[in-house]
Design a protein around this motif. Structure first.
Motif, short mmCIF file in Angstrom:
data_model
loop_
_atom_site.label_atom_id
_atom_site.label_comp_id
_atom_site.label_asym_id
_atom_site.label_seq_id
_atom_site.Cartn_x
_atom_site.Cartn_y
_atom_site.Cartn_z
N PHE A 106 -0.87 4.69 -11.34
CA PHE A 106 -0.85 4.51 -9.89
C PHE A 106 -1.75 3.35 -9.49
O PHE A 106 -1.37 2.48 -8.70
CB PHE A 106 -1.33 5.78 -9.19
N THR A 107 -2.96 3.33 -10.03
CA THR A 107 -3.91 2.26 -9.71
C THR A 107 -3.40 0.92 -10.21
O THR A 107 -3.53 -0.11 -9.53
CB THR A 107 -5.28 2.58 -10.31
N MET B 206 -0.67 -0.33 -7.85
CA MET B 206 -1.24 -0.87 -6.63
C MET B 206 -1.79 -2.28 -6.86
O MET B 206 -1.52 -3.21 -6.09
CB MET B 206 -2.36 0.03 -6.12
N HIS C 273 7.98 6.30 -6.85
CA HIS C 273 6.64 6.16 -6.28
C HIS C 273 6.72 5.20 -5.10
O HIS C 273 7.23 4.08 -5.23
CB HIS C 273 5.66 5.63 -7.33
N TYR C 274 6.20 5.63 -3.97
CA TYR C 274 6.28 4.84 -2.74
C TYR C 274 4.87 4.48 -2.30
O TYR C 274 4.06 5.35 -1.96
CB TYR C 274 6.99 5.64 -1.65
N LEU C 275 4.56 3.19 -2.34
CA LEU C 275 3.24 2.69 -1.94
C LEU C 275 3.29 2.23 -0.49
O LEU C 275 4.05 1.33 -0.13
CB LEU C 275 2.82 1.52 -2.84
N LEU D 289 -4.51 2.85 1.55
CA LEU D 289 -3.25 2.83 0.82
C LEU D 289 -3.02 4.19 0.17
O LEU D 289 -3.97 4.87 -0.22
CB LEU D 289 -3.27 1.75 -0.26
N GLN D 290 -1.77 4.59 0.06
CA GLN D 290 -1.45 5.83 -0.63
C GLN D 290 -0.13 5.68 -1.38
O GLN D 290 0.73 4.88 -1.01
CB GLN D 290 -1.37 7.01 0.33
N ILE D 291 0.00 6.46 -2.45
CA ILE D 291 1.25 6.50 -3.21
C ILE D 291 1.80 7.92 -3.14
O ILE D 291 1.12 8.88 -3.51
CB ILE D 291 1.03 6.09 -4.67
N THR E 270 4.64 10.41 -4.60
CA THR E 270 5.48 10.53 -5.79
C THR E 270 6.54 11.60 -5.57
O THR E 270 6.22 12.73 -5.19
CB THR E 270 4.63 10.89 -7.02
N LEU F 138 -7.48 4.02 -2.84
CA LEU F 138 -6.10 4.47 -2.96
C LEU F 138 -6.06 5.99 -3.05
O LEU F 138 -6.90 6.61 -3.72
CB LEU F 138 -5.46 3.88 -4.23
N ALA G 217 -3.61 9.06 -4.31
CA ALA G 217 -2.42 9.36 -5.13
C ALA G 217 -2.73 10.60 -5.96
O ALA G 217 -3.88 11.02 -6.09
CB ALA G 217 -2.07 8.18 -6.03
#
Length: 408
Positions: A154-155, A158, A186-188, A197-199, A201, A287, A289
Protein backbone atom coordinates in the motif's frame (compact mmCIF):
# COMPACT_ATOMS: atom_id res chain seq x y z
CA UNK A 1 24.26 27.18 -1.88
CA UNK A 2 25.59 23.83 -0.70
CA UNK A 3 24.68 20.90 -2.92
CA UNK A 4 23.04 17.87 -1.35
CA UNK A 5 24.85 14.63 -2.02
CA UNK A 6 22.68 12.09 -3.81
CA UNK A 7 22.15 8.98 -1.70
CA UNK A 8 22.40 5.49 -3.11
CA UNK A 9 18.77 4.39 -3.22
CA UNK A 10 17.25 0.94 -3.58
CA UNK A 11 13.67 -0.22 -3.91
CA UNK A 12 13.17 -3.95 -3.38
CA UNK A 13 9.96 -5.93 -3.87
CA UNK A 14 10.05 -9.28 -2.06
CA UNK A 15 7.85 -12.32 -2.47
CA UNK A 16 8.54 -15.87 -1.37
CA UNK A 17 9.53 -16.88 -4.90
CA UNK A 18 11.09 -13.78 -6.48
CA UNK A 19 12.88 -10.49 -5.81
CA UNK A 20 12.87 -7.31 -7.89
CA UNK A 21 15.33 -4.45 -7.40
CA UNK A 22 15.35 -0.86 -8.65
CA UNK A 23 18.36 1.29 -7.77
CA UNK A 24 20.21 4.54 -8.38
CA UNK A 25 23.68 5.67 -7.35
CA UNK A 26 25.23 9.13 -7.25
CA UNK A 27 26.66 8.61 -10.75
CA UNK A 28 23.32 7.60 -12.32
CA UNK A 29 20.86 10.13 -13.74
CA UNK A 30 17.87 7.77 -13.56
CA UNK A 31 16.98 4.68 -11.51
CA UNK A 32 17.41 1.32 -13.22
CA UNK A 33 15.86 -2.10 -12.74
CA UNK A 34 18.36 -4.86 -12.09
CA UNK A 35 18.11 -7.73 -14.57
CA UNK A 36 19.84 -11.10 -14.76
CA UNK A 37 19.77 -13.75 -17.47
CA UNK A 38 18.06 -12.66 -20.69
CA UNK A 39 17.22 -9.30 -19.11
CA UNK A 40 14.90 -10.88 -16.55
CA UNK A 41 13.89 -8.51 -13.76
CA UNK A 42 12.47 -11.27 -11.54
CA UNK A 43 15.33 -12.83 -9.56
CA UNK A 44 14.35 -16.31 -8.32
CA UNK A 45 14.71 -16.69 -4.57
CA UNK A 46 17.13 -19.62 -4.61
CA UNK A 47 20.20 -20.14 -2.43
CA UNK A 48 23.04 -22.64 -2.80
CA UNK A 49 26.20 -23.39 -0.83
CA UNK A 50 28.85 -25.34 -2.76
CA UNK A 51 30.85 -27.86 -0.76
CA UNK A 52 33.78 -27.76 -3.19
CA UNK A 53 33.89 -24.03 -3.91
CA UNK A 54 33.01 -23.10 -0.30
CA UNK A 55 30.90 -20.27 -1.71
CA UNK A 56 27.31 -19.06 -1.54
CA UNK A 57 25.27 -18.39 -4.69
CA UNK A 58 21.80 -16.92 -5.24
CA UNK A 59 19.21 -16.63 -8.00
CA UNK A 60 19.87 -18.20 -11.39
CA UNK A 61 23.49 -18.76 -10.40
CA UNK A 62 22.36 -20.93 -7.46
CA UNK A 63 20.36 -23.13 -9.82
CA UNK A 64 23.34 -23.45 -12.18
CA UNK A 65 25.86 -24.28 -9.44
CA UNK A 66 23.56 -26.92 -7.98
CA UNK A 67 24.04 -28.91 -11.19
CA UNK A 68 27.83 -28.48 -11.13
CA UNK A 69 28.81 -29.49 -7.59
CA UNK A 70 27.55 -31.01 -4.36
CA UNK A 71 26.13 -28.72 -1.75
CA UNK A 72 23.05 -27.38 0.05
CA UNK A 73 20.21 -25.97 -2.05
CA UNK A 74 17.36 -23.89 -0.62
CA UNK A 75 14.05 -22.98 -2.26
CA UNK A 76 10.33 -22.97 -1.34
CA UNK A 77 10.78 -20.27 1.28
CA UNK A 78 7.01 -19.91 1.62
CA UNK A 79 7.06 -23.11 3.69
CA UNK A 80 10.53 -22.95 5.18
CA UNK A 81 10.33 -19.47 6.70
CA UNK A 82 7.62 -20.75 9.04
CA UNK A 83 9.91 -23.46 10.44
CA UNK A 84 11.88 -22.99 13.65
CA UNK A 85 14.56 -25.58 12.85
CA UNK A 86 18.14 -24.60 12.05
CA UNK A 87 20.48 -25.87 9.35
CA UNK A 88 24.18 -26.59 9.86
CA UNK A 89 26.41 -25.28 7.05
CA UNK A 90 30.18 -25.57 7.57
CA UNK A 91 29.97 -25.54 11.39
CA UNK A 92 27.51 -22.62 11.43
CA UNK A 93 23.84 -22.90 12.36
CA UNK A 94 21.38 -20.89 10.26
CA UNK A 95 17.66 -20.37 10.65
CA UNK A 96 15.64 -20.20 7.44
CA UNK A 97 15.09 -16.50 8.04
CA UNK A 98 18.85 -15.99 8.22
CA UNK A 99 19.30 -17.93 4.99
CA UNK A 100 16.61 -15.82 3.31
CA UNK A 101 18.35 -12.61 4.40
CA UNK A 102 21.71 -13.94 3.22
CA UNK A 103 20.14 -14.72 -0.15
CA UNK A 104 18.76 -11.17 -0.38
CA UNK A 105 22.21 -9.75 0.39
CA UNK A 106 23.71 -11.88 -2.40
CA UNK A 107 21.03 -10.57 -4.78
CA UNK A 108 21.99 -7.02 -3.82
CA UNK A 109 25.73 -7.60 -4.24
CA UNK A 110 25.11 -8.45 -7.89
CA UNK A 111 24.48 -4.74 -8.46
CA UNK A 112 28.23 -4.21 -7.93
CA UNK A 113 27.71 -0.85 -6.24
CA UNK A 114 28.69 0.63 -2.89
CA UNK A 115 26.02 0.50 -0.20
CA UNK A 116 27.74 3.06 2.01
CA UNK A 117 25.04 5.30 3.55
CA UNK A 118 22.47 3.73 1.21
CA UNK A 119 18.75 4.08 1.86
CA UNK A 120 16.91 0.83 1.11
CA UNK A 121 13.13 0.38 1.05
CA UNK A 122 11.93 -3.23 1.11
CA UNK A 123 8.28 -3.88 0.28
CA UNK A 124 6.11 -6.97 0.11
CA UNK A 125 2.48 -7.89 -0.36
CA UNK A 126 2.91 -10.50 2.38
CA UNK A 127 3.51 -8.98 5.85
CA UNK A 128 5.11 -12.22 7.08
CA UNK A 129 8.10 -11.60 4.79
CA UNK A 130 8.87 -8.22 6.33
CA UNK A 131 10.26 -9.80 9.51
CA UNK A 132 12.68 -8.03 11.86
CA UNK A 133 15.68 -10.08 10.71
CA UNK A 134 15.66 -8.22 7.37
CA UNK A 135 17.56 -5.50 9.23
CA UNK A 136 20.49 -7.96 9.34
CA UNK A 137 21.01 -7.52 5.60
CA UNK A 138 23.26 -4.63 6.65
CA UNK A 139 25.62 -7.14 8.23
CA UNK A 140 25.78 -9.31 5.12
CA UNK A 141 26.50 -6.38 2.79
CA UNK A 142 28.95 -5.04 5.42
CA UNK A 143 27.39 -1.59 5.63
CA UNK A 144 25.99 -0.97 9.11
CA UNK A 145 25.31 2.70 8.36
CA UNK A 146 22.80 2.11 5.58
CA UNK A 147 19.12 2.63 6.40
CA UNK A 148 16.47 -0.06 5.94
CA UNK A 149 12.77 0.76 5.59
CA UNK A 150 10.16 -2.01 5.57
CA UNK A 151 6.93 -0.95 3.88
CA UNK A 152 3.71 -2.55 2.67
CA UNK A 153 2.55 -2.67 -0.94
CA UNK A 154 0.00 0.00 0.00
CA UNK A 155 2.75 2.43 0.96
CA UNK A 156 4.78 1.54 -2.13
CA UNK A 157 1.73 2.12 -4.35
CA UNK A 158 1.13 5.54 -2.80
CA UNK A 159 4.77 6.54 -3.27
CA UNK A 160 4.70 5.34 -6.88
CA UNK A 161 1.52 7.27 -7.71
CA UNK A 162 2.83 10.52 -6.24
CA UNK A 163 5.76 10.33 -8.67
CA UNK A 164 3.68 9.79 -11.83
CA UNK A 165 2.96 12.76 -14.04
CA UNK A 166 -0.29 11.23 -15.30
CA UNK A 167 -1.60 11.15 -11.72
CA UNK A 168 -0.89 14.79 -10.92
CA UNK A 169 -4.06 16.53 -9.74
CA UNK A 170 -6.13 13.36 -10.03
CA UNK A 171 -8.63 12.77 -7.22
CA UNK A 172 -8.64 8.97 -7.31
CA UNK A 173 -6.26 6.32 -8.66
CA UNK A 174 -7.12 2.64 -9.12
CA UNK A 175 -4.92 -0.45 -8.89
CA UNK A 176 -6.09 -3.87 -10.06
CA UNK A 177 -3.90 -6.59 -8.55
CA UNK A 178 -4.42 -10.10 -9.93
CA UNK A 179 -2.22 -12.92 -8.63
CA UNK A 180 -2.61 -16.66 -8.10
CA UNK A 181 -3.36 -15.93 -4.45
CA UNK A 182 -6.35 -13.78 -5.37
CA UNK A 183 -7.53 -10.50 -6.80
CA UNK A 184 -8.31 -7.09 -5.32
CA UNK A 185 -8.98 -3.52 -6.36
CA UNK A 186 -7.19 -0.77 -4.43
CA UNK A 187 -8.52 2.77 -4.66
CA UNK A 188 -6.23 5.62 -3.60
CA UNK A 189 -8.02 8.82 -2.73
CA UNK A 190 -8.56 11.20 0.16
CA UNK A 191 -10.44 10.71 3.40
CA UNK A 192 -13.90 12.34 3.66
CA UNK A 193 -12.30 15.18 5.62
CA UNK A 194 -9.78 15.61 2.80
CA UNK A 195 -6.81 15.88 5.14
CA UNK A 196 -5.17 12.49 4.48
CA UNK A 197 -4.64 9.93 1.75
CA UNK A 198 -6.34 6.57 2.11
CA UNK A 199 -6.50 3.29 0.22
CA UNK A 200 -9.73 1.33 0.13
CA UNK A 201 -9.33 -2.35 -0.74
CA UNK A 202 -12.16 -4.30 -2.39
CA UNK A 203 -11.66 -8.10 -2.63
CA UNK A 204 -12.87 -9.39 -6.00
CA UNK A 205 -12.52 -13.19 -5.89
CA UNK A 206 -16.25 -13.85 -5.43
CA UNK A 207 -17.18 -11.53 -8.29
CA UNK A 208 -15.09 -13.64 -10.67
CA UNK A 209 -17.24 -16.76 -10.39
CA UNK A 210 -18.25 -17.62 -13.95
CA UNK A 211 -21.84 -18.17 -14.98
CA UNK A 212 -22.72 -20.98 -17.38
CA UNK A 213 -21.41 -20.31 -20.89
CA UNK A 214 -19.54 -17.19 -19.78
CA UNK A 215 -15.85 -16.67 -20.56
CA UNK A 216 -13.34 -15.27 -18.10
CA UNK A 217 -12.93 -12.20 -20.31
CA UNK A 218 -16.69 -11.53 -20.37
CA UNK A 219 -17.05 -11.99 -16.63
CA UNK A 220 -14.09 -9.73 -15.97
CA UNK A 221 -15.46 -6.97 -18.20
CA UNK A 222 -18.88 -7.02 -16.47
CA UNK A 223 -17.26 -6.92 -13.05
CA UNK A 224 -15.07 -3.96 -13.95
CA UNK A 225 -17.96 -1.96 -15.39
CA UNK A 226 -19.71 -2.10 -12.01
CA UNK A 227 -16.48 -1.47 -10.14
CA UNK A 228 -15.50 1.61 -12.13
CA UNK A 229 -19.02 3.01 -11.81
CA UNK A 230 -18.70 2.87 -8.03
CA UNK A 231 -15.04 3.93 -7.83
CA UNK A 232 -14.55 6.45 -10.61
CA UNK A 233 -10.98 7.08 -11.66
CA UNK A 234 -9.31 8.54 -14.76
CA UNK A 235 -6.17 6.43 -14.18
CA UNK A 236 -5.89 2.72 -13.39
CA UNK A 237 -2.89 0.40 -13.06
CA UNK A 238 -2.92 -3.35 -13.63
CA UNK A 239 -0.33 -5.62 -12.06
CA UNK A 240 0.03 -9.32 -11.30
CA UNK A 241 1.02 -12.50 -13.11
CA UNK A 242 -2.59 -13.50 -13.89
CA UNK A 243 -2.90 -10.63 -16.36
CA UNK A 244 -0.32 -12.33 -18.59
CA UNK A 245 -1.51 -13.85 -21.85
CA UNK A 246 -3.88 -12.63 -24.54
CA UNK A 247 -7.20 -13.45 -22.86
CA UNK A 248 -8.26 -9.80 -22.34
CA UNK A 249 -10.35 -8.38 -25.17
CA UNK A 250 -13.62 -7.08 -23.73
CA UNK A 251 -11.79 -6.41 -20.48
CA UNK A 252 -9.36 -3.99 -22.10
CA UNK A 253 -12.23 -2.12 -23.75
CA UNK A 254 -13.75 -1.49 -20.33
CA UNK A 255 -10.42 -0.66 -18.68
CA UNK A 256 -9.45 1.88 -21.35
CA UNK A 257 -12.87 3.52 -21.70
CA UNK A 258 -12.58 7.18 -20.63
CA UNK A 259 -9.48 6.49 -18.57
CA UNK A 260 -5.76 5.94 -18.94
CA UNK A 261 -4.57 2.42 -18.18
CA UNK A 262 -1.06 1.10 -17.50
CA UNK A 263 0.09 -2.47 -16.97
CA UNK A 264 3.40 -3.74 -15.58
CA UNK A 265 5.02 -6.03 -13.04
CA UNK A 266 7.46 -3.62 -11.38
CA UNK A 267 5.07 -1.05 -9.88
CA UNK A 268 5.86 -1.94 -6.27
CA UNK A 269 9.61 -2.02 -6.88
CA UNK A 270 9.45 1.48 -8.35
CA UNK A 271 7.19 2.54 -5.50
CA UNK A 272 9.67 1.30 -2.91
CA UNK A 273 12.40 3.27 -4.68
CA UNK A 274 10.23 6.42 -4.66
CA UNK A 275 9.55 5.92 -0.96
CA UNK A 276 13.29 5.69 -0.22
CA UNK A 277 13.86 8.86 -2.24
CA UNK A 278 11.18 10.88 -0.46
CA UNK A 279 11.88 9.47 3.01
CA UNK A 280 15.36 10.94 2.80
CA UNK A 281 13.69 14.31 2.16
CA UNK A 282 11.02 13.69 4.85
CA UNK A 283 8.28 14.18 2.25
CA UNK A 284 6.29 10.93 2.41
CA UNK A 285 2.70 11.81 3.41
CA UNK A 286 0.57 9.97 5.95
CA UNK A 287 -1.64 7.16 4.65
CA UNK A 288 -4.59 5.15 5.94
CA UNK A 289 -4.93 1.57 4.69
CA UNK A 290 -5.45 -1.97 5.93
CA UNK A 291 -2.56 -3.08 8.13
CA UNK A 292 -1.14 0.41 8.69
CA UNK A 293 -1.00 2.23 12.04
CA UNK A 294 -4.25 4.06 12.70
CA UNK A 295 -3.33 5.99 15.85
CA UNK A 296 -1.03 8.72 17.05
CA UNK A 297 0.01 7.74 20.57
CA UNK A 298 1.24 10.35 23.00
CA UNK A 299 0.60 12.28 26.18
CA UNK A 300 -0.49 15.71 27.38
CA UNK A 301 2.13 18.28 28.35
CA UNK A 302 1.89 21.92 29.39
CA UNK A 303 3.59 24.57 27.26
CA UNK A 304 3.37 28.22 28.37
CA UNK A 305 0.52 27.29 30.66
CA UNK A 306 -1.49 25.63 27.89
CA UNK A 307 -2.14 21.87 27.55
CA UNK A 308 -0.75 20.37 24.37
CA UNK A 309 -0.79 16.91 22.81
CA UNK A 310 2.74 15.54 22.45
CA UNK A 311 2.85 12.55 20.07
CA UNK A 312 5.41 9.92 21.00
CA UNK A 313 4.84 7.63 18.02
CA UNK A 314 2.76 8.55 14.99
CA UNK A 315 0.33 6.58 12.86
CA UNK A 316 -0.58 6.88 9.20
CA UNK A 317 2.29 4.62 8.19
CA UNK A 318 3.58 1.05 8.36
CA UNK A 319 4.25 -0.23 11.86
CA UNK A 320 7.64 -1.82 11.12
CA UNK A 321 10.24 -0.07 13.25
CA UNK A 322 7.82 2.70 14.27
CA UNK A 323 9.27 3.96 17.53
CA UNK A 324 9.55 7.31 19.27
CA UNK A 325 10.51 8.91 22.56
CA UNK A 326 9.99 12.25 24.32
CA UNK A 327 11.17 13.74 27.61
CA UNK A 328 9.17 16.15 29.73
CA UNK A 329 8.34 17.20 33.30
CA UNK A 330 5.48 15.43 35.08
CA UNK A 331 2.95 17.72 36.71
CA UNK A 332 1.72 14.87 38.88
CA UNK A 333 4.55 12.49 39.66
CA UNK A 334 2.20 9.63 40.54
CA UNK A 335 0.39 9.33 37.21
CA UNK A 336 0.54 10.15 33.52
CA UNK A 337 -2.17 10.59 30.91
CA UNK A 338 -1.91 8.54 27.72
CA UNK A 339 -3.71 9.85 24.63
CA UNK A 340 -4.74 7.81 21.59
CA UNK A 341 -5.68 9.90 18.53
CA UNK A 342 -7.63 8.02 15.84
CA UNK A 343 -6.55 9.41 12.48
CA UNK A 344 -9.67 8.22 10.66
CA UNK A 345 -12.42 9.30 13.06
CA UNK A 346 -10.41 12.08 14.77
CA UNK A 347 -11.66 10.71 18.10
CA UNK A 348 -9.47 11.07 21.18
CA UNK A 349 -9.24 8.39 23.86
CA UNK A 350 -7.57 9.06 27.19
CA UNK A 351 -6.17 6.68 29.76
CA UNK A 352 -4.46 7.36 33.08
CA UNK A 353 -1.41 5.26 33.91
CA UNK A 354 -0.55 5.17 37.61
CA UNK A 355 3.20 5.14 38.28
CA UNK A 356 3.34 2.99 41.40
CA UNK A 357 6.51 3.51 43.41
CA UNK A 358 7.49 6.85 41.89
CA UNK A 359 9.33 8.86 44.60
CA UNK A 360 7.40 11.83 45.98
CA UNK A 361 8.94 15.12 44.88
CA UNK A 362 7.85 18.77 44.69
CA UNK A 363 5.75 19.72 41.63
CA UNK A 364 7.60 19.91 38.29
CA UNK A 365 10.74 18.21 39.61
CA UNK A 366 10.21 14.79 38.03
CA UNK A 367 11.53 14.38 34.53
CA UNK A 368 10.53 11.26 32.61
CA UNK A 369 11.30 9.70 29.27
CA UNK A 370 8.33 8.14 27.48
CA UNK A 371 9.06 5.63 24.74
CA UNK A 372 6.41 4.07 22.51
CA UNK A 373 6.72 1.45 19.81
CA UNK A 374 4.33 -0.40 17.55
CA UNK A 375 4.80 -4.19 17.55
CA UNK A 376 2.01 -4.68 15.01
CA UNK A 377 -0.57 -2.37 13.44
CA UNK A 378 -2.86 -2.94 16.44
CA UNK A 379 -0.46 -3.50 19.33
CA UNK A 380 2.55 -1.90 20.92
CA UNK A 381 4.06 -0.90 24.23
CA UNK A 382 4.68 2.22 26.27
CA UNK A 383 7.76 2.49 28.49
CA UNK A 384 8.22 5.25 31.07
CA UNK A 385 11.58 5.86 32.69
CA UNK A 386 12.17 8.04 35.75
CA UNK A 387 15.03 10.49 35.00
CA UNK A 388 14.80 12.45 38.25
CA UNK A 389 15.82 16.11 38.32
CA UNK A 390 19.57 16.46 38.28
CA UNK A 391 21.48 16.27 41.56
CA UNK A 392 18.55 17.67 43.56
CA UNK A 393 16.35 14.64 42.92
CA UNK A 394 18.38 11.76 41.47
CA UNK A 395 16.67 9.18 39.31
CA UNK A 396 15.15 6.14 40.98
CA UNK A 397 16.02 4.09 37.86
CA UNK A 398 12.46 2.77 37.86
CA UNK A 399 10.79 1.77 34.60
CA UNK A 400 7.09 1.20 33.96
CA UNK A 401 5.94 -0.75 30.90
CA UNK A 402 2.41 -0.93 29.53
CA UNK A 403 1.16 -3.10 26.68
CA UNK A 404 -1.06 -1.26 24.21
CA UNK A 405 -3.94 -2.92 22.36
CA UNK A 406 -5.71 -0.65 19.87
CA UNK A 407 -9.21 -0.75 18.43
CA UNK A 408 -9.97 -0.92 14.71
Amino acid sequence: MDTIKQETLLGIDLSYAYTQISYQTEEMEQPEAFTEQEERALIPNLLFYGQESKKWYSGYEARQKRDEEQGSFFEDFDRKLKKEEKIMIEDTLYSYKQLFVKMLALHMKKLKISFQDARIAITSGNPDILFDELEDVKKWIKEKQCIIHRISHFTAFMAFVLHQEECSGTKGIGLLEYKKEGMAYHYLGRTPAGDMLQIQTIPLEERLELEQGESKDERFAKMLEKLFYQYKTPVVYLTGSEFDGDWMNETLKVVCRNRRAFMGQNLFTKGAFCFALEEGRKRNPKLLANGLCLYNIGTAITVNGQPRFAPVVEGGCDWYGQKGAVQFMLENEQKMEIIYQNLRTKEIEREVMVLHGMPKRPPMTTRVEVEAQYTSSKEGYLKIKDLGFGELFPTSHQIWVKKIVLKE
